[in-house]
Write a protein that holds these residues in place. Structure first.
Motif, PDB file in Angstrom:
ATOM      1  N   SER A   1      -6.972 -23.179 -45.033  1.00  0.00           N
ATOM      2  CA  SER A   1      -7.447 -22.119 -45.847  1.00  0.00           C
ATOM      3  C   SER A   1      -8.937 -22.379 -46.072  1.00  0.00           C
ATOM      4  N   GLY A   2      -9.604 -21.295 -46.726  1.00  0.00           N
ATOM      5  CA  GLY A   2     -10.925 -21.499 -47.042  1.00  0.00           C
ATOM      6  C   GLY A   2     -12.460 -21.479 -46.353  1.00  0.00           C
ATOM      7  N   HIS A   3     -11.847 -20.962 -45.053  1.00  0.00           N
ATOM      8  CA  HIS A   3     -13.054 -20.939 -44.095  1.00  0.00           C
ATOM      9  C   HIS A   3     -13.492 -19.594 -43.892  1.00  0.00           C
ATOM     10  N   ASN A   4     -14.672 -19.305 -43.330  1.00  0.00           N
ATOM     11  CA  ASN A   4     -15.142 -18.012 -43.387  1.00  0.00           C
ATOM     12  C   ASN A   4     -14.493 -17.360 -42.078  1.00  0.00           C
ATOM     13  N   VAL A   5     -14.568 -15.901 -41.879  1.00  0.00           N
ATOM     14  CA  VAL A   5     -14.032 -15.153 -40.786  1.00  0.00           C
ATOM     15  C   VAL A   5     -14.343 -15.970 -39.628  1.00  0.00           C
ATOM     16  N   LEU A   6     -15.692 -15.983 -39.363  1.00  0.00           N
ATOM     17  CA  LEU A   6     -15.914 -16.632 -38.133  1.00  0.00           C
ATOM     18  C   LEU A   6     -15.249 -17.708 -37.306  1.00  0.00           C
ATOM     19  N   VAL A   7     -14.863 -18.608 -38.182  1.00  0.00           N
ATOM     20  CA  VAL A   7     -14.265 -19.904 -38.032  1.00  0.00           C
ATOM     21  C   VAL A   7     -12.855 -19.196 -37.339  1.00  0.00           C
ATOM     22  N   TYR A   8     -12.228 -18.202 -38.041  1.00  0.00           N
ATOM     23  CA  TYR A   8     -10.657 -17.877 -37.677  1.00  0.00           C
ATOM     24  C   TYR A   8     -10.999 -16.839 -36.295  1.00  0.00           C
ATOM     25  N   ILE A   9     -12.114 -16.161 -36.310  1.00  0.00           N
ATOM     26  CA  ILE A   9     -12.468 -15.647 -34.993  1.00  0.00           C
ATOM     27  C   ILE A   9     -12.469 -16.498 -33.695  1.00  0.00           C
ATOM     28  N   ALA A  10     -13.288 -17.534 -34.099  1.00  0.00           N
ATOM     29  CA  ALA A  10     -13.524 -18.602 -32.970  1.00  0.00           C
ATOM     30  C   ALA A  10     -12.140 -19.002 -32.400  1.00  0.00           C
ATOM     31  N   PHE A  11     -11.215 -19.421 -33.334  1.00  0.00           N
ATOM     32  CA  PHE A  11      -9.894 -19.814 -32.677  1.00  0.00           C
ATOM     33  C   PHE A  11      -8.982 -18.737 -32.073  1.00  0.00           C
ATOM     34  N   PHE A  12      -9.231 -17.764 -32.754  1.00  0.00           N
ATOM     35  CA  PHE A  12      -8.435 -16.600 -32.153  1.00  0.00           C
ATOM     36  C   PHE A  12      -8.947 -16.289 -30.735  1.00  0.00           C
ATOM     37  N   ALA A  13     -10.425 -16.427 -30.716  1.00  0.00           N
ATOM     38  CA  ALA A  13     -11.108 -15.903 -29.190  1.00  0.00           C
ATOM     39  C   ALA A  13     -10.550 -17.058 -28.188  1.00  0.00           C
ATOM     40  N   VAL A  14      -9.907 -18.021 -28.262  1.00  0.00           N
ATOM     41  CA  VAL A  14      -9.512 -18.837 -27.129  1.00  0.00           C
ATOM     42  C   VAL A  14      -8.124 -18.498 -26.543  1.00  0.00           C
ATOM     43  N   PRO A  15      -7.340 -17.987 -27.152  1.00  0.00           N
ATOM     44  CA  PRO A  15      -5.953 -17.463 -26.669  1.00  0.00           C
ATOM     45  C   PRO A  15      -6.456 -15.911 -25.974  1.00  0.00           C
ATOM     46  N   ALA A  16      -7.499 -15.495 -26.622  1.00  0.00           N
ATOM     47  CA  ALA A  16      -7.914 -14.015 -26.391  1.00  0.00           C
ATOM     48  C   ALA A  16      -8.309 -14.377 -24.935  1.00  0.00           C
ATOM     49  N   ALA A  17      -9.271 -15.306 -24.796  1.00  0.00           N
ATOM     50  CA  ALA A  17     -10.191 -15.318 -23.661  1.00  0.00           C
ATOM     51  C   ALA A  17      -9.218 -15.689 -22.586  1.00  0.00           C
ATOM     52  N   TRP A  18      -8.433 -16.538 -22.788  1.00  0.00           N
ATOM     53  CA  TRP A  18      -7.385 -16.930 -21.760  1.00  0.00           C
ATOM     54  C   TRP A  18      -6.687 -15.805 -21.214  1.00  0.00           C
ATOM     55  N   TRP A  19      -6.159 -15.043 -22.268  1.00  0.00           N
ATOM     56  CA  TRP A  19      -5.398 -13.764 -21.652  1.00  0.00           C
ATOM     57  C   TRP A  19      -6.118 -12.970 -21.057  1.00  0.00           C
ATOM     58  N   VAL A  20      -7.334 -12.538 -21.342  1.00  0.00           N
ATOM     59  CA  VAL A  20      -8.326 -11.826 -20.611  1.00  0.00           C
ATOM     60  C   VAL A  20      -8.437 -12.355 -19.219  1.00  0.00           C
ATOM     61  N   MET A  21      -8.816 -13.810 -19.079  1.00  0.00           N
ATOM     62  CA  MET A  21      -9.064 -14.217 -17.855  1.00  0.00           C
ATOM     63  C   MET A  21      -7.802 -14.526 -16.889  1.00  0.00           C
ATOM     64  N   TYR A  22      -6.608 -14.731 -17.475  1.00  0.00           N
ATOM     65  CA  TYR A  22      -5.546 -15.021 -16.648  1.00  0.00           C
ATOM     66  C   TYR A  22      -4.592 -13.874 -16.716  1.00  0.00           C
ATOM     67  N   ARG A  23      -4.826 -12.851 -17.583  1.00  0.00           N
ATOM     68  CA  ARG A  23      -3.409 -12.156 -17.306  1.00  0.00           C
ATOM     69  C   ARG A  23      -4.076 -10.364 -17.412  1.00  0.00           C
ATOM     70  N   THR A  24      -5.339 -10.245 -17.089  1.00  0.00           N
ATOM     71  CA  THR A  24      -5.614  -9.003 -16.850  1.00  0.00           C
ATOM     72  C   THR A  24      -6.353  -9.026 -15.551  1.00  0.00           C
ATOM     73  N   ARG A  25      -6.519  -7.647 -15.088  1.00  0.00           N
ATOM     74  CA  ARG A  25      -7.317  -7.291 -13.679  1.00  0.00           C
ATOM     75  C   ARG A  25      -8.577  -7.866 -13.766  1.00  0.00           C
ATOM     76  N   PHE A  26      -9.075  -7.268 -15.065  1.00  0.00           N
ATOM     77  CA  PHE A  26     -10.549  -7.582 -15.329  1.00  0.00           C
ATOM     78  C   PHE A  26     -10.739  -9.323 -15.040  1.00  0.00           C
ATOM     79  N   GLY A  27      -9.840  -9.986 -15.663  1.00  0.00           N
ATOM     80  CA  GLY A  27     -10.233 -11.459 -15.506  1.00  0.00           C
ATOM     81  C   GLY A  27      -9.873 -12.071 -14.012  1.00  0.00           C
ATOM     82  N   LEU A  28      -8.875 -11.572 -13.581  1.00  0.00           N
ATOM     83  CA  LEU A  28      -8.557 -11.927 -12.202  1.00  0.00           C
ATOM     84  C   LEU A  28      -9.800 -11.476 -11.046  1.00  0.00           C
ATOM     85  N   ARG A  29     -10.604 -10.349 -11.238  1.00  0.00           N
ATOM     86  CA  ARG A  29     -11.696 -10.055 -10.516  1.00  0.00           C
ATOM     87  C   ARG A  29     -12.591 -11.061 -10.955  1.00  0.00           C
TER      88      ARG A  29
END
Lengths: 340, 376, 323
Positions: C155-183
């Protein structure tokens, strides 16, 4: 109190320099002077050390109407060129701020024997250089007392900029002051780095402060120039008390800065300009402490409510005792140790 | 059927680089306008600062010296197809070599020290370049990344050594002791006095002569030796080089070591000449200016020398800016540097189709006119 | 218990220190997986930090500052893209140019706007991203072990810290699970095949560098409006290059890069706290050597001594359509 030259090497090395001046120290009594200031890295808006020098120069300008020139170093290698350029262009006196510029000044000063130089925070032994040094440990002793008295957790912290004897001297005074009022006070000390970059890294300063707060500190002193802005910011964010230094920083976060250990670099600059203006400028070492008004602690409307009567009385008494010599504070720079 | 005209050499190595430079300077001028200053005034201050008084020349050439070394360093590696981003670190470590020899071998007579310090600088700089070179040649590690990493490692190593080892007792600044006066490189004042000339004081010193010698040597080495031919071949096409019996790996290592040695000579100018002691960050970004200088000078020593002169002028004039126009600091010079790299390096071919098209039109028009005159 | 407390504080600091690295490393991954070398992370981060602090100062709103940062870094990414993708210029040189340009430009514009030596004015609380207390954090604060972990660490971090940690699975999903990522990955490995399939390589690479710009913009904004409270000249101090190292160390993949960022963040946090500290039995810690470790480790990895970092096949090569 006359202190030994801090940098013996400078004195020794200067013997090698060409063009040693045999003439007596230059004397002037001119009406118009062209003063100049060279700030150290961190710049004149560091909110602390350099800014204090800037304030002094500005005051001189307001008081006398005499304009001055200034230069902010980006890195220490520019120092020689900056000092030399001002001297060559006929600026006089040239005041250089910060110990980092000592070797550059030692190099340039003999080339311009007719120019009056002053340096703050270091001794340069030349016949045309005035060296202004402060007895900072006297001030940090008092803010150490105040910090210990204001602390509820009995843990206080200090964040130093560059890890050098000059700053260790202040942390040592702080520690001694804290223990003077509370012998069991826990004093945490951290440093930001070992190079000039340590004066200009508020993020790292804030990080260290957060760790000290995590360890229980509820008053944190900054001794880190521009880095200190981050220290006071982190203290204010965590709703604990910070202590400023160099300039009066009470107003940066009103109600969150207990006090400031004021080091009157502004007075040093102002006095150097004024002395040159009225022809009573003197080379040699000028040591400023509580007695000379060169060092002080700040009390104003921003921290009035934080200061209890007990604290104010204790601080005033200690100040008087130090001036009278009833309290002597160990100077770290004499033996590079700090008694506990 | 193709009517594409081969661009003549003077356009390729003369006109295009100049147009790119003009473009970079024009954009810089827009930046000056955007922050509310007068570009003409800025140019005046720059020129005054660079040449306007006696010392200014000395300072300009003193900066030029650094850029010649780092520019040559970049160019030699580039001729072998390598991006040496590590000149900054190689020069920094070279400074350690210079300082160690000048401080600890101070019993040596000056003429011997001249040679020893240059060898020490070269050995340290080349040694620092050797590791990324070896890793590129033998293990395929991308030299751009490794040289960047080595800049940071060099910086950490030097801070450690300056703070803990080289800092004299009682000093607070992280810098080495001063080099004995008689072992420093003679500056312009004493050099000129040998010829009975009185020169203005500046940090310009003997290493400027080294820079000229180094330029000539690099030119001979790269364009007039078998070895130079083979590194250029290896750089242009490593597969072809292998068929031609050239082993790219060895050339990569040699080219990088020469590059590192050239970069390290910055230390002779700075540590032994101008500052006369080893300072933290004495390289002050000169290694990166070398990239700009080499790209502008088309990786040829002559071009590099001219480009270095231009940047020497900008650096010295830029220092003057800091004194004269408070709203424009010498960061302006960094901006110009970035724009020059962008326009002459990364977008170097942007104007080629346009210029080529104009040239082609003129050429065709000229041919037609000649033909019609002949038929008339 | 004290060891535990120090450990929690150190990990807490690690999260704060690694956040900008994570965002920038992901930015590098997007760009480089599509075949465009991105050495410009450092300069873009600076540009983002400057815009965020400046706009947050004028508007008093950190979110508008964040948008300004992202707009700036997208702009820089497009310049980089224009040089690398359209002009087929040298990608390393373009990256270096942007780094140098931004180092000078941010200071120059800063001085012109605020006349404070390249700094931006200090931001007040409302203009910065403030710590967020997670639900129930106060309540469990005094529970042993779990209390400090939840209250101090998570607890007690600012929103960008949480965004950064959320961005990792999101990036993984985009890159490996979407057509955009495949291309996106395909244009970095085998652009010829993608082109044959009728997809524009150039457009795909532009989209990738724009993604890169969005991420690195957030990283810059974090420095000046979340972790710090103003912009300072060269405040990134090599963080862009550390992120680059983390990307290589993570072999151009989101999750391994996250761990590299956490490792490098941890080393930085530890080094900061060890400065000038004398450890019993060891003496004074050579902090510089701890600080050099991320670079040393990356070089060792690149040398292939601990696993192998294989870059995308078409990395650094502009695509020339074959006829």
């Amino acid at each position: 109190m006359q202190r030994k030259p801090l940098l013996g090497t400078i004195a020794v090395l200067s013997a090698f320099l060409p063009g040693i001046i045999a003439t007596s120290s230059p004397s002037f009594a001119d009406e118009t002077i062209k003063p100049a200031v060279v700030y150290s890295t961190g710049g004149k808006f560091d909110g602390a050390f350099n800014q204090s020098a800037f304030t002094g120069a500005e005051k001189f300008k307001t008081d006398t109407g005499i304009d001055y020139r200034e230069f902010e170093l980006r890195n220490d290698t520019q120092s020689q060129q900056a000092i030399r350029t001002f001297a060559r262009d006929g600026h006089d006196p040239v005041v250089v701020i910060g110990f980092q510029q000592a070797s550059a000044l030692a190099e340039v000063a003999p080339e311009f024997p007719e120019t009056r130089f002053a340096i703050v925070d270091m001794v340069v032994d030349q016949p045309n250089v005035q060296s202004v040094v402060f007895r900072e440990h006297e001030g940090s002793f008092i803010v150490g007392m105040l910090a210990a008295m204001a602390s509820n957790s009995n843990t206080i912290g200090a964040v130093g900029g560059m890890d050098i004897p000059l700053i260790r001297r202040m942390t040592c005074g702080y520690q001694l002051g804290a223990h003077y009022v509370k012998s069991d006070a826990n004093v945490l000390v951290n440093f930001v780095g070992t190079t000039g970059a340590a004066w200009n890294d508020p993020i790292r300063g804030g990080e260290l402060t957060k760790t000290q707060i995590g360890k229980g500190a509820d008053v944190v002193l900054q001794l880190a120039g521009g880095t200190g802005i981050g220290v006071l910011q982190a203290a204010s964010d965590a709703k604990i008390l910070g202590i400023g230094s160099d300039a009066n920083q009470n107003g940066l976060h009103p109600g969150q800065v207990l006090t400031s250990m004021v080091k009157h670099v502004d007075v040093a600059v102002y006095e150097a300009f004024k002395a040159a203006r009225y022809g009573n400028w003197q080379p040699g070492i000028k040591s400023l402490g509580l007695a000379e008004g060169g060092i002080d602690w700040a009390l104003d409307e921003n921290n009035r409510d934080l200061m209890t009567d007990d604290m104010e009385v204790a601080a005033k008494k200690a100040k008087a005792d130090i001036i009278r010599g009833k309290i002597t504070i160990h100077d770290y720079m004499i033996d590079n140790t700090c008694p506990n | 059927m193709s009517n594409v005209v081969q661009l003549p050499r003077w356009i390729d190595v003369g006109l295009l680089p100049i147009l790119n430079l003009v473009l970079a300077l024009a954009v810089s001028g827009l930046v000056v306008l955007a922050i509310g200053e007068n570009p003409i005034e800025v140019v005046e201050v720059l020129l005054y600062g660079a040449f306007g008084y006696d010392e200014a020349w000395g300072y300009t050439l003193y900066y030029t010296t650094n850029f010649v070394f780092t520019g040559l360093a970049f160019a030699v590696a580039f001729q072998c197809g390598l991006f040496n981003i590590g000149a900054e670190g190689q020069a920094y470590i070279g400074g350690l070599g210079v300082a160690l020899s000048a401080l600890y071998l101070d019993f040596l007579p000056f003429p011997v020290m001249l040679i020893v310090s240059a060898i020490a600088a070269a050995a340290f700089g080349a040694g620092w370049a050797y590791i990324p070179a070896y890793l590129q040649a033998r293990r395929g590690s991308h030299i751009v990344i490794t040289t960047i990493m080595f800049n940071f490692i060099a910086s950490s190593v030097m801070v450690y050594l300056l703070v803990n080892v080289l800092r004299p007792e009682g000093s607070m600044s992280p810098e080495s002791a001063r080099i004995a006066e008689h072992l420093t490189l003679p500056n312009i004042v004493s050099l000129a006095s040998w010829f009975g000339i009185e020169a203005a004081n500046s940090p310009l010193n003997l290493s400027f002569v080294y820079a000229i010698i180094a330029s000539v040597l690099v030119w001979l080495l790269i364009w007039h030796t078998r070895w130079g031919y083979s590194i250029r071949t290896a750089g242009a096409n490593s597969v072809a080089a292998t068929y031609a019996g050239i082993e790219p790996g060895r050339h990569i290592i040699m080219a990088m070591m020469i590059s590192g040695a050239l970069a390290s000579f910055v230390a002779l100018n700075e540590v032994m000449g101008a500052q006369q002691r080893l300072l933290i960050d004495f390289t002050a970004g000169y290694g990166f200016v070398g990239i700009a200088v080499a790209l502008m000078g088309r990786n040829h020593p002559f071009g590099i020398f001219l480009a270095s002169l231009l940047f020497g002028m900008l650096y010295q004039g830029g220092a003057e800016l800091g004194f004269e126009i408070p709203t424009i600091s010498n960061d302006m010079v960094v901006v110009i540097q970035g724009l020059v790299i962008l326009f002459t390096g990364a977008m170097g071919n942007m104007l080629r189709p346009g210029v080529g098209g104009i040239y082609q039109k003129l050429y065709v028009a000229w041919i037609n006119r000649r033909n019609s005159r002949e038929s008339a | 218990m004290e060891i535990f407390q120090i450990g929690v504080l150190l990990l807490d600091a690690t999260l704060r220190t690694s956040t900008p690295l994570i965002l920038a490393a992901l930015a590098g991954i997007f760009s480089e997986r599509s075949g465009t070398i991105n050495l410009a992370l450092e300069g873009m981060m600076l540009g983002g930090a400057f815009s965020a602090a400046t706009i947050a100062f004028y508007t008093g709103n950190p979110w508008i500052g964040l948008l300004a940062a992202i707009a700036t870094t997208i702009g820089l990414s497009l310049i980089h893209g224009f040089a690398c993708i359209t002009q087929r210029g040298n990608q390393v040189v373009s990256g270096m140019a942007i780094n140098i340009l931004m180092s000078g430009l941010t200071a120059l514009v800063g001085i012109a706007l605020f006349a404070q030596g390249g700094k931006t004015p200090a931001l007040d609380k409302a203009s910065r991203f403030q710590p967020i207390t997670l639900p129930g954090a106060e309540a469990v604060r005094d529970v042993p072990i779990l209390g400090p972990i939840y209250f101090e660490l998570l607890s007690g971090h600012n929103v960008l810290v949480y965004i950064a940690f959320f961005a990792v699975p999101a990036a993984w999903w985009v890159m490996y699970r979407t057509r955009f990522g495949l291309r996106l990955r395909a244009v970095g490995e085998n652009p010829g095949a993608v082109d044959t399939a009728g997809i524009s390589v150039v457009l795909m690479r532009y989209r990738a560098v724009v993604c890169s710009g969005v991420l690195v913009g957030m990283s810059g904004a974090y420095l000046s409006t979340a972790q710090g409270a103003s912009f300072l000249q060269d405040m990134t101090a090599g963080k862009g290059y550390i992120a680059l190292a983390a990307m290589v160390f993570g072999k151009w993949r989101p999750f391994p890069a996250l761990f590299a960022c956490l490792l490098f963040g941890f080393l930085d946090a530890a080094a900061t706290r060890l400065q000038g500290v004398i450890l019993p039995g060891i003496g004074e810690v050579p902090v510089q050597l701890v600080q050099a470790l991320p670079y040393v480790l990356t070089v060792i990895l690149l040398a292939g001594f601990i696993g192998r970092a294989t870059p995308p096949k078409a990395l650094g090569r502009a695509y020339v359509k074959e006829r």
